[in-house]
Design a protein around this motif. Structure first.
Motif, short mmCIF file in Angstrom:
data_model
loop_
_atom_site.label_atom_id
_atom_site.label_comp_id
_atom_site.label_asym_id
_atom_site.label_seq_id
_atom_site.Cartn_x
_atom_site.Cartn_y
_atom_site.Cartn_z
N UNK A 142 32.46 -17.05 26.34
CA UNK A 142 33.77 -15.97 26.02
C UNK A 142 32.51 -14.75 25.23
N UNK A 143 33.52 -14.95 24.10
CA UNK A 143 32.58 -12.97 23.29
C UNK A 143 31.89 -13.89 22.03
N UNK A 144 32.06 -15.07 21.76
CA UNK A 144 31.10 -15.77 19.93
C UNK A 144 30.24 -15.63 21.17
N UNK A 145 29.94 -16.33 22.32
CA UNK A 145 28.47 -16.61 22.61
C UNK A 145 28.34 -15.47 22.92
N UNK A 146 28.60 -14.87 23.43
CA UNK A 146 28.26 -13.53 23.87
C UNK A 146 27.35 -12.78 23.35
N UNK A 147 27.87 -12.71 21.55
CA UNK A 147 27.82 -11.81 20.84
C UNK A 147 26.64 -12.36 19.82
N UNK A 148 26.21 -14.23 19.89
CA UNK A 148 25.32 -14.69 19.31
C UNK A 148 23.98 -15.16 19.68
N UNK A 149 23.92 -14.68 21.01
CA UNK A 149 23.06 -14.39 22.35
C UNK A 149 22.19 -13.46 22.32
N UNK A 150 23.22 -12.65 21.30
CA UNK A 150 23.00 -10.44 21.88
C UNK A 150 21.86 -10.82 20.17
N UNK A 151 21.76 -11.75 19.18
CA UNK A 151 21.54 -11.66 18.13
C UNK A 151 20.25 -12.05 17.76
N UNK A 152 20.85 -13.96 18.15
CA UNK A 152 19.62 -14.98 18.47
C UNK A 152 19.55 -15.92 19.13
N UNK A 153 19.66 -15.54 20.65
CA UNK A 153 19.64 -16.31 21.24
C UNK A 153 18.45 -16.20 21.85
N UNK A 154 18.23 -17.79 22.82
CA UNK A 154 16.74 -17.75 23.04
C UNK A 154 16.35 -17.25 24.23
N UNK A 155 15.29 -16.69 24.41
CA UNK A 155 15.04 -15.79 26.21
C UNK A 155 15.42 -16.84 27.40
N UNK A 156 15.77 -18.26 26.79
CA UNK A 156 16.52 -18.76 28.58
C UNK A 156 17.52 -18.38 28.63
N UNK A 157 17.97 -18.32 27.10
CA UNK A 157 19.76 -18.80 26.99
C UNK A 157 20.14 -17.22 27.70
N UNK A 158 20.21 -16.28 26.89
CA UNK A 158 20.46 -14.85 27.35
C UNK A 158 19.84 -14.71 28.58
N UNK A 159 18.64 -15.16 29.29
CA UNK A 159 18.70 -14.66 30.77
C UNK A 159 19.49 -15.72 31.59
N UNK A 160 19.83 -16.85 31.59
CA UNK A 160 20.80 -17.89 31.97
C UNK A 160 22.40 -16.68 31.80
N UNK A 161 22.70 -16.87 30.66
CA UNK A 161 23.93 -16.61 30.69
C UNK A 161 23.90 -14.39 31.21
N UNK A 162 23.22 -13.87 31.24
CA UNK A 162 23.21 -12.52 31.79
C UNK A 162 23.14 -12.70 33.56
N UNK A 163 22.78 -13.57 33.67
CA UNK A 163 23.07 -14.02 35.68
C UNK A 163 24.08 -14.09 35.46
N UNK A 164 25.17 -15.05 34.53
CA UNK A 164 26.74 -15.50 34.88
C UNK A 164 27.60 -14.57 34.95
N UNK A 165 27.32 -13.37 34.09
CA UNK A 165 27.76 -12.21 33.08
C UNK A 165 27.67 -11.16 34.85
#
Length: 486
Positions: A142-165
């Protein structure tokens, strides 16, 4: 001086020596001239007969040109049938062209409807795709998760969520459609349909207007001037009489004023409602209070006058129109007196809305001469509309504007303004009252056509039109402005 063979009914043995133009061209003798018709507009009978014979001669020439005098009954019947066939054919062609226009419009309508259907289908497909994608929201960030990941997400979380997006697809933008209605322009439709030519001229034929007659009555004399006031009444005067009358719409005299001098013409002061008049014999302009009071003395015999809303007195004399203050001072522009040329300014009017001034000028042409086209010398009766400083706005008919085929005015005799500032003109020649655009000087329509020449015309604020006719008849009409017509 030639006289007719028939004698005067009032004076035994007296020959008919004159024609009275004020009394419907009545033939009169010398004795009638000195009593019953004293002060009237008289012409020598021999001069009038010369002009009348010329009119008859021209009519005879027109008959010979059209061969009407030689037509047999069979020829006329054939022409009647041919006339009917001609206009049936014209109507058929007009209707056929109208059907062609309707077909073209239907084609345009069908195309627009198809465009609407195609865009509707396109938008529906996009929305269906978006609807299907909404079922996947539970498996996408969702929106909140994406905004949080952009500012403070770990490398693994960013890679995983970006693939989903990247695996999520969005439908395109739907098209916004509207239909802007444009006003119908009759002139454009008329241009597409085509125009009738009347007598070879390419112009729009003006249909005859009907005017409701509210009342009609016989006055004590021909009303050469009429000035309508409130309460459904009007002041009437004759240029050779010294009495003016206030009458209602049935002709009942409500008041009579003995002026002591012949009243050449009347006017009403907009500010006070008082009657002003001019006297030809002693060159005076007078205002009626308890009795007539002299306000202005002119150096020429006044023919006409009107009073403006700012109390300027406009006076017409042979040769020009002039401006005066109410106390008799000449109004000037710098060193030069305010004047405008007018050969025979026999009626004046002022517009309450614009302050414009209109003058009816026969240009020094006698009516019989105008009709017979003899002795006019290129002169032409016309109206002239000026601003309050007497600067010319337009003349109608305008000899220089030859392209205007709506110049239907023939012999203007009186003028007044309506509530929109258009000019109403009493036309002696056509027995009509015409409406002329007060801004551009174009013919608008024929307001009224009757069986006698109109001497004078005046309009009340309520829309009631008074028309004084030759032969003592006064008609009271319901005037409808164009925006009131259905």
């Amino acid at each position: 001086m030639a006289t007719s063979q028939s004698g005067c009914a009032r004076h035994d043995g007296a020959g008919m020596s004159y024609v009275c133009l004020d009394c419907d061209e009545e033939l009169i003798c010398r004795e009638c001239r000195d009593d019953l018709h004293k002060g009237h507009n008289l012409h020598d009978v021999s001069e009038v007969l010369t002009r009348k014979r010329e009119i008859i001669r021209q009519y005879l020439d027109s008959l010979s040109l059209t061969d009407q005098s030689e037509d047999s009954v069979e020829d006329t019947e054939w022409k009647l049938r041919e006339n009917s066939r001609t206009f049936r054919s014209l109507v058929e062609r007009i209707r056929k062209q109208g059907e062609v226009m309707k077909g073209a419009i239907d084609t345009i309508i069908d195309r627009l409807v198809k465009v609407c259907a195609e865009i509707e289908k396109h938008n529906a497909a996009l929305l269906e795709t978006y609807k299907a994608s909404q079922h996947m929201e539970c498996r996408t960030p969702g929106v909140e998760i994406c905004e949080k990941l952009i500012t403070s997400g770990t490398n693994e979380e960013v890679m995983r969520v970006a693939k989903t997006c990247q695996s999520r697809s969005f439908p395109g933008k739907t098209k916004m459609v509207d239909f802007r209605i444009k006003p119908l322009v009759t002139a454009h439709l008329q241009h597409m349909l085509g125009k009738l030519t009347v007598d070879g001229l390419d112009h729009e034929y003006q249909l005859t207007n009907t005017c409701t007659i509210l009342s009609q009555f016989q006055h004590v004399s021909t009303a050469s001037t009429c000035r309508a006031i409130g309460d459904e009444q009007a002041w009437l005067s004759h240029w050779a009489d010294d009495v003016i009358y206030r009458v209602d719409q049935q002709g009942h005299v409500k008041e009579s004023v003995h002026c002591g001098v012949k009243v050449r013409q009347m006017a009403l002061c907009p500010g006070t409602g008082r009657v002003w008049f001019c006297c030809w014999d002693d060159c005076t302009i007078r205002e009626i209070l308890d009795r007539p009071e002299t306000r202005i003395v002119t150096d020429q015999s006044p023919m006409s006058l009107c009073v403006t809303a700012d109390s300027t007195v406009v006076v017409g004399v042979a040769g020009d129109v002039r401006l005066y203050t109410k106390d008799g001072r000449t109004i000037s522009s710098g060193e030069i007196p305010c004047r405008q040329s007018a050969m025979t300014p026999h009626h004046l009017a002022c517009c309450p809305q614009t302050g414009d001034i209109a003058v009816a000028d026969n240009d020094g042409v006698v009516y019989d001469e105008y009709v017979s086209k003899s002795g006019t010398g290129g002169k032409r009766p016309h109206i002239k509309v000026m601003d309050k400083h007497l600067n010319v706005r337009f003349c109608y008919p305008d000899i220089d504007r030859r392209g205007d085929i709506h110049q239907l005015l023939r012999y203007p005799y009186d003028v007044c303004f309506d509530a929109r500032g258009d000019v109403l003109v009493a036309d002696w020649a056509t027995h009509s009252v015409l409406q002329v655009d007060g801004g551009r000087g174009h013919f608008l329509r024929t307001v009224y056509t009757g069986d006698a020449a109109p001497h004078t015309v005046s309009l009340q604020r309520s829309g009631v039109l008074w028309v004084g006719l030759v032969g003592r008849t006064v008609r009271v009409l319901k005037y409808r402005e164009e925006h009131d017509e259905g």
